[in-house]
Design a protein around this motif. Structure first.
Motif: not given
Length: 201
Positions: A119-134
């Motif tokens: 799940v996290e790897a896919c969010a990173r690939m979609a350039c979304l991980h940092d926003e989710i972490q915030a």
């Protein structure tokens, strides 16, 4: 020995004599369309509004059935059913929607046992991980009804992360990055190119 060319490769997507219309009284939206997309290729389908681009992608994804002709994925006709198609086809289409639940639920498509590392790897690939972490609840953040708590760009990237979660060998994208800024769009395009999967835009 003959040089290795596309003539000796089996097509990832093979469309033959495809014709489609939404009813017997409508004009043909697509008529006698044939083409092949080979493994690892990136193909863009262009044309004016109403030309049938989105309909063609839905036919390739197996969401619509043609009146005439065939679509085959890896040599297996979609008419045999999606279960007969080897590998996986991921897609993000214009009318795709999110469902009420958490970000993690939406990326994993509500899998019984979600793989959070994927799940996290896919969010990173979609350039979304940092926003989710915030976000206060991070991957457990509720997205609201059909993603109403997210921006248009976040919704698109979440749908892309969902498509990637299935580890597809073919990815079909219909205006899937239309709400993104140029820098993010380029970053995602570079990431998809690195995956070496077949892409149709």
């Amino acid at each position: 020995l003959f040089p290795y060319t596309t003539l000796f490769r089996s097509a990832a997507i093979d469309v033959r004599s495809l014709s489609f219309r939404y009813s017997d009284t409508d004009r043909w939206l697509l008529e006698n369309v044939s083409f092949s997309v080979y493994p690892g290729e990136c193909v863009a389908i262009t044309g004016p509004s109403g030309a049938g681009k989105s309909t063609l992608l839905k036919l390739i994804a197996g969401l619509l059935s043609p009146q005439q002709g065939t679509v085959a994925i890896g040599g297996h006709p979609l008419a045999e059913g999606l279960a007969a198609v080897p590998g996986r086809v991921g897609f993000v289409l214009q009318d795709d929607s999110l469902f009420g639940g958490t970000i993690a639920d939406n990326i994993s498509f509500a899998a019984d046992e979600a793989d959070m590392s994927r799940v996290e790897a896919c969010a990173r690939m979609a350039c979304l991980h940092d926003e989710i972490q915030a976000m206060p609840m991070r991957y457990n953040t509720l997205i609201g009804d059909m993603g109403s708590a997210l921006s248009g760009g976040q919704q698109q990237r979440l749908l892309l992360a969902r498509a990637l979660y299935g580890q597809p060998s073919i990815l079909i994208l219909d205006e899937a990055t239309s709400h993104l800024d140029i820098a993010t769009e380029r970053a995602i395009a570079a990431m998809l190119a690195d995956l070496k999967i077949t892409r149709v835009f």
